[in-house]
Design a protein around this motif. Structure first.
Motif, mmCIF file in Angstrom:
data_model
loop_
_atom_site.group_PDB
_atom_site.id
_atom_site.type_symbol
_atom_site.label_atom_id
_atom_site.label_comp_id
_atom_site.label_asym_id
_atom_site.label_seq_id
_atom_site.Cartn_x
_atom_site.Cartn_y
_atom_site.Cartn_z
ATOM 1 N N UNK A 153 5.784 9.281 -12.790
ATOM 2 C CA UNK A 153 6.624 9.170 -11.876
ATOM 3 C C UNK A 153 6.055 8.263 -10.756
ATOM 4 N N UNK A 154 6.928 7.441 -10.138
ATOM 5 C CA UNK A 154 6.448 6.531 -9.052
ATOM 6 C C UNK A 154 7.106 6.934 -7.513
ATOM 7 N N UNK A 155 6.340 6.474 -6.852
ATOM 8 C CA UNK A 155 6.903 6.678 -5.183
ATOM 9 C C UNK A 155 6.446 5.392 -4.652
ATOM 10 N N UNK A 205 0.709 -1.487 0.072
ATOM 11 C CA UNK A 205 -0.213 -0.107 0.182
ATOM 12 C C UNK A 205 0.812 1.406 0.012
ATOM 13 N N UNK A 206 2.039 1.232 -0.355
ATOM 14 C CA UNK A 206 2.712 2.325 -0.199
ATOM 15 C C UNK A 206 3.288 2.914 -2.032
ATOM 16 N N UNK A 207 2.882 1.889 -2.939
ATOM 17 C CA UNK A 207 3.174 2.357 -4.230
ATOM 18 C C UNK A 207 2.248 3.256 -4.961
ATOM 19 N N UNK A 208 2.937 4.410 -5.324
ATOM 20 C CA UNK A 208 2.087 5.298 -6.091
ATOM 21 C C UNK A 208 2.661 5.607 -7.296
ATOM 22 N N UNK A 263 8.901 -3.744 -11.416
ATOM 23 C CA UNK A 263 8.045 -4.614 -11.910
ATOM 24 C C UNK A 263 6.618 -4.798 -11.233
ATOM 25 N N UNK A 264 5.757 -4.204 -11.437
ATOM 26 C CA UNK A 264 4.424 -4.128 -10.923
ATOM 27 C C UNK A 264 3.079 -4.235 -11.637
ATOM 28 N N UNK A 265 2.035 -5.004 -11.106
ATOM 29 C CA UNK A 265 0.892 -4.904 -11.780
ATOM 30 C C UNK A 265 -0.002 -3.695 -11.351
ATOM 31 N N UNK A 266 -0.189 -2.862 -12.200
ATOM 32 C CA UNK A 266 -1.187 -1.769 -11.641
ATOM 33 C C UNK A 266 -2.489 -1.758 -12.564
#
Length: 270
Positions: free
Chosen positions: A185-187, A101-104, A206-209
């Protein structure tokens, strides 16, 4: 780099009474000086007023394709990218080492991602006195080959210290490239054992969004001219069409050619 280092350390007209050599990464400044000399980027100007060292240094450094950063509590200079060698991947981040829950992720505004034309002013010094002693301020415009000739024009003025046409071109090319290539951008947060990233380092993600695309609104005039931002190119679009009366919406495929469509009076929601 030598000018900035002198301003940081000089006790008479610089910040030498505030900063000390322990707060400056001298090795990075020396490496940056070699980088600038190799590319023939020189500072040929004067500083005739008080400046904020940090903000002025960061702004001017970008016009030498450098970043002014703070690393381990020290000011450091580094090239914005490696122009001669492939980048080294220094880390891999996935759901396994990103705290839940920290990925933005956020996308840059679409208007700020339109490839621009960049107009740069630089100063041409006279090689001899035959044509007078005073320099001439030159101006050039750079765009990518795929960018339309009527693309938005951005102007920057480097004539206070830039006397190299090659530097002016390189700065403009870098602005064109970053405007087109940097799209989002990512955070995120990670564990301390996985946080060994340096400033400017390159890592893989590598993330599924699930992404959401903002609907695009527009209108159709009596003559069938479609008005929307950004403008709709030629093609077929699935739209919700309102004819301007009642509360009914039609779900149709609208063909746009040359900025016009066969549908009349209405409001389209793509």
């Amino acid at each position: 780099p030598e000018v900035l280092y002198d301003m940081m350390t000089n006790t008479r007209y610089g910040a030498g009474n505030i900063l000390n050599s322990e707060q400056i990464d001298k090795e990075s400044f020396d490496a940056a000086a070699d980088f600038c000399e190799g590319r023939r980027y020189f500072f040929d100007g004067i500083i005739d007023d008080k400046v904020n060292i940090r903000s002025w240094g960061a702004q001017v450094a970008r016009n030498y394709l450098l970043d002014l950063v703070v690393r381990n509590g020290k000011f450091a200079l580094q090239p914005v990218c490696d122009f001669n060698n492939p980048v080294t991947i220094t880390g891999l981040f996935t759901a396994g080492n990103i705290i839940e829950d920290t990925f933005e992720m956020s996308y840059a505004d679409e208007q700020n991602r339109i490839p621009p034309r960049v107009s740069v002013r630089w100063r041409e010094e006279k090689a001899n006195t035959e044509n007078g002693l005073f320099p001439v301020v030159r101006q050039l415009t750079v765009r990518e080959a795929s960018t339309p000739e009527d693309a938005p024009l951005e102007s920057i003025d480097l004539s206070e210290y830039c006397t190299s046409e090659e530097q002016a071109i390189d700065v403009a090319k870098y602005i064109c490239r970053t405007r087109r290539l940097i799209t989002h951008s990512v955070k995120f947060s990670t564990t301390p054992t996985q946080a060994a990233l340096d400033i400017g380092a390159v890592f893989k993600l590598g993330m599924e969004t699930v992404t959401y695309e903002q609907p695009q609104n527009g209108a159709i005039s009596d003559q069938g001219v479609v008005t929307a931002w950004p403008p709709l190119g030629d093609g077929t679009y699935d739209v919700l069409l309102w004819d301007g009366t009642g509360n009914s919406l039609q779900e149709v495929s609208m063909v746009v050619s040359g900025g016009t469509t066969t549908y009349q009076i209405g409001r389209a929601h793509v």
